[in-house]
Design an enzyme around this catalytic site. Structure first.
Site, PDB file in Angstrom:
ATOM      1  N   SER A  49      -6.983   0.780  -2.105  1.00  0.00           N
ATOM      2  CA  SER A  49      -5.768   0.841  -3.109  1.00  0.00           C
ATOM      3  C   SER A  49      -6.902  -0.172  -3.038  1.00  0.00           C
ATOM      4  O   SER A  49      -7.328  -1.111  -2.815  1.00  0.00           O
ATOM      5  CB  SER A  49      -5.226   0.590  -1.291  1.00  0.00           C
TER       6      SER A  49
ATOM      7  N   CYS B  39     -10.274  -2.103  14.614  1.00  0.00           N
ATOM      8  CA  CYS B  39     -10.682  -3.425  14.829  1.00  0.00           C
ATOM      9  C   CYS B  39     -10.918  -3.634  16.055  1.00  0.00           C
ATOM     10  O   CYS B  39     -11.706  -4.466  16.531  1.00  0.00           O
ATOM     11  CB  CYS B  39      -9.496  -3.920  14.608  1.00  0.00           C
TER      12      CYS B  39
ATOM     13  N   GLU C 241       0.563  -1.607   0.314  1.00  0.00           N
ATOM     14  CA  GLU C 241       0.222  -0.185   0.311  1.00  0.00           C
ATOM     15  C   GLU C 241       1.464   1.067  -0.362  1.00  0.00           C
ATOM     16  O   GLU C 241       0.182   2.063  -0.310  1.00  0.00           O
ATOM     17  CB  GLU C 241      -1.151   0.157   1.378  1.00  0.00           C
TER      18      GLU C 241
ATOM     19  N   CYS D  17      -8.222  -2.308   4.068  1.00  0.00           N
ATOM     20  CA  CYS D  17      -7.743  -3.180   4.918  1.00  0.00           C
ATOM     21  C   CYS D  17      -9.328  -3.274   5.613  1.00  0.00           C
ATOM     22  O   CYS D  17      -9.723  -4.994   6.307  1.00  0.00           O
ATOM     23  CB  CYS D  17      -7.527  -2.709   5.788  1.00  0.00           C
TER      24      CYS D  17
ATOM     25  N   LYS E 263     -15.658  -9.815   7.540  1.00  0.00           N
ATOM     26  CA  LYS E 263     -14.975 -10.906   7.237  1.00  0.00           C
ATOM     27  C   LYS E 263     -14.674 -12.172   6.767  1.00  0.00           C
ATOM     28  O   LYS E 263     -14.322 -12.177   5.887  1.00  0.00           O
ATOM     29  CB  LYS E 263     -13.506 -11.011   8.490  1.00  0.00           C
TER      30      LYS E 263
ATOM     31  N   GLU F  28       1.955   2.188  -3.682  1.00  0.00           N
ATOM     32  CA  GLU F  28       1.304   2.090  -4.636  1.00  0.00           C
ATOM     33  C   GLU F  28       0.797   3.557  -3.717  1.00  0.00           C
ATOM     34  O   GLU F  28       0.211   4.653  -4.936  1.00  0.00           O
ATOM     35  CB  GLU F  28      -0.095   0.672  -3.757  1.00  0.00           C
TER      36      GLU F  28
ATOM     37  N   GLU G 113     -13.861 -12.671  -5.320  1.00  0.00           N
ATOM     38  CA  GLU G 113     -12.431 -12.140  -6.223  1.00  0.00           C
ATOM     39  C   GLU G 113     -11.674 -12.705  -5.307  1.00  0.00           C
ATOM     40  O   GLU G 113     -10.369 -12.872  -5.705  1.00  0.00           O
ATOM     41  CB  GLU G 113     -12.704 -10.501  -5.848  1.00  0.00           C
TER      42      GLU G 113
ATOM     43  N   GLU H 192     -16.047 -10.981   3.296  1.00  0.00           N
ATOM     44  CA  GLU H 192     -14.782 -10.788   2.972  1.00  0.00           C
ATOM     45  C   GLU H 192     -14.182 -12.412   2.737  1.00  0.00           C
ATOM     46  O   GLU H 192     -13.944 -12.421   0.896  1.00  0.00           O
ATOM     47  CB  GLU H 192     -13.207  -9.796   3.273  1.00  0.00           C
TER      48      GLU H 192
END
Lengths: 596, 155
Positions: free
Chosen positions: A330, A526, A283, A310, A369, A286, A377, A372
């Protein structure tokens, strides 16, 4: 003092700040008044009536959570009238509540059950209305189960979803005895704007909103001799897990957690912190690449500010609410997903394992999560990269099921290859942590020097303020980065989606001009995630954040690029950040979603 | 969809785009469409930049803001005690016979929906009913047959 009010509760005098409620005043005296719809993080609703008290000179009972203390009030919290009323309130709630407690995921962790137990309710006073209610349960989401038969309509979830998260996937529909908590047109949670953040789960007093648990699936994998079960643990789990196992908020249990995972039978006990460090490498690079394209190549297709990616709750929020900004996210996968993709490629190759036989389990402070991990993907390794995502709470359940005395466990280390981490990775767990970790590395890449903050602690991005900004001037940069000489890097941090919304509006209206923005979907980051031990309060989140920063200061390596295993994986497998292999395994894309 | 979009935009232009405009906009949709479809609700949420679940919550709170498809003429018979004692049951039977539907249903040609409603405030002249916004009182079987035939002729 002009700004204090004196009142009398149960014969004891107490003074409180003007504007404080009778409930606050009672708390000051350590008098416990039961509550259900009240929650410290939320606005007052006053709808459950379980906190009623008697005020002398007033005919009706008053809701102590909603009524401000007024001069000369005389309050009784435990009179005959109060006790009767509270009992009726709880009995009425129970008459419409599926009280099959032994089959409930929240059994022994339910606020309604606690009240019924406290009041010693043996016989039900009112007719059981549950059979006529046609309650439904929505189990379609991979993250959250909504069971209306357990709902007491306190609306904590509605207020959470609206006030804290600016999502309002849940609202109040119909009226009177038909009133229910509902999504748009009662669609499944899976099909609406729900970000799966789980903040409603954290605040639901009963079992009406719970995470979908994958306990049986994980146990089955562990018992399957043929499978190699890898477990990864997120940064914020190690400072919260102890709370569900009888320890104080803010206890650091990294070593005990690693030990318990080994005793549960996981074959490789590894660390998401490793891939958090990797995220910083990817990141950070990037960001620098985007800056170069924008500043040197004058490439107008490059989108700034760049947003962190994230937090899966934040990502889904953006996909629903601001789809025009998806190119600002990102392309880096979250640490959980980077880990999964590498577990079934790099780790399998190095350890001589058949990726087909690897089961990758993650322990996360998060319910999003789970969603996710199930995104289509996320199969770049040729398999589902992460097979099951468990919450911190689910891990605590497994540890209890296995009869492990957690507090007496020795401290053990993670296994090697993807188990090493830096302090920068640990602070991913608190709001501002990703920004701090990224700055520690990016600043050093560009200038060759450490970030100019005492002990590497970038305090400007820490704390619990909803939106925080920090600017860092880049001076005396290395020749390769000469285009950044004198540039003031403008960054911002937001946590909780209401604050994310605020920052997005500022960006959208052109009022804010950042280069890099960190957003975490949950309040506090988190550490306050939807999969963390219940309850959650500002105080508990503060203690957890302190523990995170303590853990960081105690680490030998404090910067992601100095993590030896990260250096090794670039040397032996990935090549360099943003290489073809990195793009294949560690980066992803996003999809526009409907806003209903 | 394009018509709904146009309708909602028009209503928002007229009533404004703040939260307090929500009810007049929803009422406006009812006037035009007799019910509020999920497309219409989504469009209102988008236009006012508020959550679709909240718009749905508001619509479902009010009995007259229907979210289920309704006919061109919505007949609402008062079900409250005075009208009931004055013979609302016979009125409903007659209507069911005339329209060949039961309470809660809509005719196949989508012209009539038959519903019950809470008190209309016409207790002194019961039994009473509404057809869309028009009130009919002191209903008898003959009177109701005439009223419905009239509506049928003018469709």
């Amino acid at each position: 003092m002009a700004n204090t009010v004196n009142i009398k509760i149960d014969g004891i005098d107490v003074s409180v700040e003007a504007g404080k409620t009778v409930l606050d005043a009672a708390k000051k005296l350590n008098i416990h008044i039961p509550t259900l719809c009240y929650h410290e993080d939320l606005c007052v609703a006053g709808n459950c009536r379980v906190c009623v008290v008697e005020q002398e000179g007033v005919n009706n009972l008053v809701a102590s959570c909603a009524i401000p203390a007024q001069k000369g009030m005389v309050i009784h919290t435990n009179s005959h009238k109060v006790r009767n009323a509270r009992r009726h309130v709880v009995e009425l709630l129970l008459s419409e509540h599926n009280a099959d407690c032994t089959k409930c995921y929240k059994n022994t962790k339910c606020e309604l059950q606690d009240l019924a137990s406290e009041m010693v309710i043996n016989e039900h006073m009112f007719m059981d209305l549950v059979p006529d209610k046609n309650y439904t349960t929505d189990k379609q989401s991979p993250s959250i189960i909504k069971d209306d038969s357990k709902c007491i309509r306190c609306q904590r979830c509605v207020r959470t979803c609206h006030d804290l998260q600016h999502v309002s996937a849940l609202g109040v529909a119909y009226k009177g005895d038909h009133m229910k908590i509902s999504t748009f047109f009662e669609h499944p949670m899976y099909e609406v704007v729900c970000t799966n953040c789980g903040q409603c789960v954290n605040r639901c007093p009963t079992g009406a909103l719970i995470e979908k648990n994958y306990l049986d699936e994980v146990w089955d994998a562990i018992y399957d001799e043929d499978k190699h079960v890898i477990v990864q643990t997120a940064p914020a789990t190690r400072i919260a897990l102890g709370e569900d196992l009888g320890m104080e908020s803010g206890s650091i249990v990294t070593g005990k957690m690693a030990a318990s995972l080994r005793r549960l039978g996981f074959d490789s006990v590894l660390d998401t912190d490793f891939s958090a460090d990797l995220t910083i490498m990817e990141e950070g690079t990037e960001l620098l690449t985007r800056l170069k394209k924008a500043l040197v190549d004058k490439d107008t297709s490059v989108k700034l500010p760049m947003f962190t990616s994230c937090s899966p709750g934040w990502v889904k929020f953006l996909e629903h609410t601001y789809p025009d900004y998806l190119d600002n996210l990102s392309t880096c996968k979250s640490p959980q997903q980077m880990f999964g993709a590498l577990a079934k490629t790099y780790y399998a190759e190095k350890k001589g394992l058949d990726p087909d036989k690897i089961v990758c389990v993650s322990i996360m402070p998060c319910t999003a999560k789970k969603f996710e991990a199930n995104r289509p993907e996320m199969r770049d390794s040729g398999y589902q990269d992460v097979d099951m995502g468990l919450t911190t709470r689910e891990l605590a359940v497994m540890i209890k099921q296995a009869g492990i005395d957690f507090q007496e466990l020795p401290d053990e280390k993670f296994d090697s290859l993807m188990g090493e981490s830096s302090g920068a990775a640990v602070i991913f767990g608190a709001t501002g942590g990703v920004m701090e970790a990224a700055l520690r590395t990016a600043y050093e890449i560009v200038t060759g020097r450490e970030v100019p903050f005492k002990n590497l602690n970038i305090t400007a991005v820490r704390g619990m303020e909803g939106v925080r900004e920090a600017n860092i001037k880049l001076e005396n940069v290395l020749p390769a980065w000469s285009f950044l000489e004198g540039v003031e890097l403008k960054t911002a941090v937001a946590h909780g989606l209401t604050n994310a919304h605020q920052i997005m509006e500022a960006i959208h209206k052109g009022e804010a001009n950042y280069h890099f923005v960190e957003v975490m979907g949950c309040p506090g980051g988190c550490i306050g995630g939807g999969g963390q031990p219940i309850p959650t309060t500002p105080e508990i989140r503060r203690k957890r954040a302190e523990a995170i920063y303590r853990e960081d200061e105690g680490m030998a390596v404090r910067k992601s690029h100095e993590n030896p295993e990260v250096q090794q994986i670039y040397r032996e497998f990935l090549g360099e950040p943003l290489s073809d292999k990195s793009h294949w395994l560690l980066h992803t894309h996003y999809v526009k979603r409907k806003r209903v | 969809m394009p018509e709904i979009k146009e309708l909602v935009t028009g209503l928002a232009d007229k009533h404004g785009r703040t939260r307090e405009s929500l009810l007049p906009i929803l009422q406006g949709i009812i006037t035009e469409e007799r019910f509020i479809s999920d497309d219409a609700l989504t469009e209102v949420a988008r236009e006012l930049d508020i959550s679709a679940a909240l718009v749905y919550g508001t619509a479902t709170f009010y009995s007259f803001l229907d979210t289920k498809p309704r006919g061109k003429f919505v007949i609402r018979i008062c079900r409250t005690i005075t009208c009931d004692m004055k013979g609302k049951k016979q009125i409903i039977n007659t209507l069911e016979d005339l329209l060949k539907i039961r309470v809660g249903e809509t005719t196949k040609d989508k012209n009539f929906t038959l519903l019950e409603t809470n008190c209309l405030g016409w207790c002194h002249k019961g039994p009473a009913m509404l057809i869309n916004d028009d009130v009919f009182t002191e209903l008898t079987e003959d009177k109701i047959t005439e009223i419905i035939r009239d509506y049928m002729r003018n469709i």
